[in-house]
Design an enzyme around this catalytic site. Structure first.
Site, PDB file in Angstrom:
ATOM      1  N   VAL A 187       0.837  -1.201   0.000  1.00 54.34           N
ATOM      2  CA  VAL A 187       0.000   0.000   0.000  1.00 54.34           C
ATOM      3  C   VAL A 187       0.873   1.253   0.000  1.00 54.34           C
ATOM      4  O   VAL A 187       0.411   2.330  -0.360  1.00 54.34           O
ATOM      5  CB  VAL A 187      -0.961   0.045   1.208  1.00 54.34           C
ATOM      6  CG1 VAL A 187      -1.978  -1.090   1.127  1.00 54.34           C
ATOM      7  CG2 VAL A 187      -0.229   0.036   2.534  1.00 54.34           C
ATOM      8  N   ASP A 188       2.125   1.097   0.405  1.00 58.42           N
ATOM      9  CA  ASP A 188       3.000   2.266   0.517  1.00 58.42           C
ATOM     10  C   ASP A 188       3.465   2.797  -0.833  1.00 58.42           C
ATOM     11  O   ASP A 188       4.024   3.884  -0.911  1.00 58.42           O
ATOM     12  CB  ASP A 188       4.219   1.927   1.377  1.00 58.42           C
ATOM     13  CG  ASP A 188       3.829   1.670   2.823  1.00 58.42           C
ATOM     14  OD1 ASP A 188       2.833   2.268   3.271  1.00 58.42           O
ATOM     15  OD2 ASP A 188       4.499   0.870   3.486  1.00 58.42           O
ATOM     16  N   ARG A 236       4.610   5.540   6.531  1.00 55.15           N
ATOM     17  CA  ARG A 236       5.588   5.934   7.546  1.00 55.15           C
ATOM     18  C   ARG A 236       6.782   6.652   6.914  1.00 55.15           C
ATOM     19  O   ARG A 236       7.366   7.541   7.522  1.00 55.15           O
ATOM     20  CB  ARG A 236       6.032   4.675   8.312  1.00 55.15           C
ATOM     21  CG  ARG A 236       6.713   4.951   9.630  1.00 55.15           C
ATOM     22  CD  ARG A 236       6.384   3.915  10.667  1.00 55.15           C
ATOM     23  NE  ARG A 236       5.215   4.295  11.421  1.00 55.15           N
ATOM     24  CZ  ARG A 236       5.259   4.904  12.617  1.00 55.15           C
ATOM     25  NH1 ARG A 236       6.405   5.176  13.192  1.00 55.15           N
ATOM     26  NH2 ARG A 236       4.151   5.211  13.259  1.00 55.15           N
ATOM     27  N   GLU A 291       0.992   9.280   8.774  1.00 58.66           N
ATOM     28  CA  GLU A 291       1.500   8.839  10.079  1.00 58.66           C
ATOM     29  C   GLU A 291       2.994   9.106  10.206  1.00 58.66           C
ATOM     30  O   GLU A 291       3.530   9.199  11.296  1.00 58.66           O
ATOM     31  CB  GLU A 291       1.222   7.351  10.294  1.00 58.66           C
ATOM     32  CG  GLU A 291       1.868   6.460   9.246  1.00 58.66           C
ATOM     33  CD  GLU A 291       1.639   4.964   9.460  1.00 58.66           C
ATOM     34  OE1 GLU A 291       1.198   4.553  10.536  1.00 58.66           O
ATOM     35  OE2 GLU A 291       1.903   4.200   8.508  1.00 58.66           O
TER      36      GLU A 291
END
Lengths: 465, 465
Positions: A187-188, A236, A291
């Protein structure tokens, strides 16, 4: 696309692929098909079995890839035997806990295409280097040998591509060569070479749709209630998912008014000023925060340094930190949502393009393997933007393992708070189309697998690190 | 249904309604239609205009109700003039900021049916009692009189029904009688008499679908990663929304394994024991927690008593509190999601039944008003469970104003952690069916209204409290 400009020594393969149609990019025979065929078992069997494992965080469409692998393999029963799946990913191989996927009906396998999560279980388990943990690799090959597994399909992100690459090397060393094909999933959206990663498009669509919907809610209440709404999304290291929130609006007046990327150091004063400007001008402000948003010194915003009654560091993500700022410095009423796993499991609002690409990379992986193409990964190649067209290319695993693709700076506006037109051009095709699952009594009808264990041939307990 | 057993003095109307078909429940003429018709303006006009306002938290389907009101009114141009909408709800009436909905095309009005949020703006603004704030009521009637508004449609929850009721009384006193129809709307599902509230079914569907999807994610990762997943949902007083999460699974082995209701005092020891049992037995545990979950002494779980670096009470909801417990007492890896506004704006996954009911109460409200039925609210009446059938009934506003319908204890299992079969029977029909909005380039195409202001006739600035 700029993000395709990553250089690699095997340019012929990677660079040529955009122009090639399906099936035309498979000339790089890393492990000769002839060799595979010559490996006969004592009983005289020629066909070898396959092994498929899911790795790392699952997505709304990783099972669509599983569906692609299994359906393609079932169509080539002349060349490939059973496909085993690892229960809990690679752990299933190490502990000889293999799922015999031939026990599932064609209908169940087809239903994987619209089922989120990891149907066989995934794992956060990274194999170390060969020198550091030789026993694990030896065990893997031992299990593969015992179950006549000549094809290894590893469906994951950068780490998994590295593992697949290592296995392709080690099998040969240990006298049991295995054709290894890595299948991209994250998904990143941070794998290099491939234009985008299966799994990302659906999260992107979820975040864009949710941002647009929540913004309508906030806009209608702003006069007397919430003025600032914050949506915390995953990512992240790279801001791709947060960027997708930017698709919800068309210009600066439309939500999201602010995106906080991990790539842009957080500047509290500028941020607060922009929030205030938005509330003054539009009566409300919608913020999408990654995030991974961080301060100039590298600290995550999420590290709020708060303690609970027991003196433990307070849990709480970046949304809570940003909300606290908005409340304390601007005195504005806020609300925040944390999408967390909802965003990556939301198969109900998956991108049709993403589902198709996820399926295609699975199918293609089998085709590569059966042609003896070893240590490769199918890539998604964008051949045209308008209309959006894509095909499947190929890259050696060595060129994608352990590399991260960050957002190019030119995808983020100069002020650091929005996406640019070029970013929009890149992202927009990836969320196109809906691919609704079937429903029963108001709920999606997702595949339920039997996940029958293949009888172990080695026995014994392999102890995981 | 047990929840329909609320007693009221006008039993004939309320109790009779389940058996009656559409249009048969409208015999209670509270404000004679003849009187309405006799009120002629100086110019000799007979028709009066309508005023529609949205109130309180918006939903994914409150605009479907607006659509029902406006389309019904447009069909009865013989009896009703323009329908004005309040910009930001009742505030628009008080400040004479009226939106002339006749400026919107039929197509735009139709698109409201699939558009979330409050198209004209809503407000958290409760009118006080007549004696406490007479000026506001006088102003309201003054604006209504100036714009020849004889019909007031107030779309909201319990407070709004109270306001609509008061306006119906006060108009008469002030010599400008207004036919007032309250239209139910609340995701909390806490209005009495009506079987369910428009808005709730769609949140219920969102929560049930999201729980099922996230559970598949967690289940597939549990071996090496997150063991406990917590989804925080709305519902400060009543646990209806949390209960809807229970639809995601069929038995105790399926997620959600634990629901924390506001109705059941939180028992930390029993909760932790159940979490541990689930993780031991199923390898993971999914928890749906209502924002209103509370301790035996009434304190919300969300009041974690934590302070940030500035000594301010730390923001953070109940999910964070529960996660902290799970981590500190059980040492288990957790993740949590906070659905917040996403749940009540998620038109993309709205319940078809909810959309139809939301439209129907709007349409019926106009029909009631044009028959001169004053101070009433359309209700949803469940006439059959299998197959699910419903019709629209009617209740006097005085019987719904300022009353809350809590979850019956028999809807919650004895251990307090799940829903019972009777709860499931009640909830399940409400989430049935999908009613997808149209999409363009991957995103829902939601209505954009022009919201043209009607020229003010009074002028002057009315100062809000």
């Amino acid at each position: 696309m700029s993000i395709l400009q990553e250089r690699c020594p095997h340019e012929a393969i990677v660079k040529a692929s955009p122009a090639l149609a399906h099936g035309q990019t498979e000339s790089s025979v890393w492990y000769p098909a002839s060799l595979v065929k010559q490996r006969r078992l004592p009983g005289g069997t020629v066909k070898q079995n396959g092994f498929y494992a899911q790795s790392g965080g699952v997505t709304a469409v990783i099972n669509a890839t599983a569906c692609g692998v299994l359906e393609a393999a079932r169509k080539r029963k002349d060349k490939i035997g059973k496909v085993f799946a690892g229960r809990n990913g690679i752990i299933g191989a190490l502990t000889e806990d293999l799922i015999d996927t031939s026990k599932e009906s064609a209908r169940t396998i087809a239903a994987l295409r619209h089922t989120p999560g990891g149907a066989f279980g995934s794992a956060r388990y990274k194999l170390k280097g060969f020198d550091e943990n030789r026993a694990e690799y030896e065990r893997l090959i031992e299990v593969f040998r015992a179950h006549n597994i000549g094809y290894f399909f590893y469906n994951g992100g950068g780490d998994s591509m590295d593992t697949a690459h290592k296995v392709s090397q080690i099998g040969k060393k240990l006298g049991f060569p295995v054709t290894c094909v890595g299948i991209p999933k994250t998904v990143d959206n941070d794998l290099p070479v491939t234009d985008n990663c299966p799994g990302f498009g659906s999260v992107a669509k979820y975040v864009a749709v949710s941002t647009r919907e929540a913004a309508l809610d906030v806009a209608s209440m702003a006069r007397t209630s919430t003025k600032v709404f914050i949506l915390e999304v995953m990512g992240r290291h790279a801001g791709w998912i947060a960027a997708a929130g930017g698709l919800a609006g068309q210009d600066r007046s439309e939500a999201p008014h602010i995106i906080l990327f991990p790539e842009i150091a957080f500047d509290e004063a500028r941020f607060l000023l922009r929030v205030k400007e938005c509330v003054d001008k539009y009566e409300y402000c919608v913020i999408v925060v990654s995030e991974g948003a961080r301060h100039a010194d590298g600290r995550f915003l999420a590290e709020a340094g708060t303690r609970d009654a027991f003196g433990h560091a307070q849990l709480g993500g970046v949304a809570s930190t940003v909300a606290t700022l908005v409340r304390d410095r601007l005195g504005l009423k806020y609300h925040y949502a944390i999408a967390d796993y909802l965003q990556r499991s939301a198969r109900h609002i998956a991108s049709k393009v993403d589902v198709e690409q996820s399926y295609a990379v699975g199918k293609k992986a089998v085709e590569f393997a059966l042609k003896g193409q070893n240590a490769v990964m199918p890539t998604i190649v964008r051949t045209s933007n308008t209309p959006y067209r894509w095909t499947i290319g190929q890259v050696p695993l060595s060129h994608v393992a352990n590399k991260e693709k960050m957002m190019p700076r030119k995808f983020i506006t100069r002020d650091g708070f929005s996406i640019t037109k070029s970013c929009r051009r890149y992202l927009e095709p990836l969320i196109r189309g809906e691919d609704y699952p079937p429903y029963h009594k108001g709920l999606p009808r997702y595949a339920k697998l039997r996940n029958v264990a293949a009888p172990p041939r080695l026995g014994g307990n392999f102890v995981l690190r």
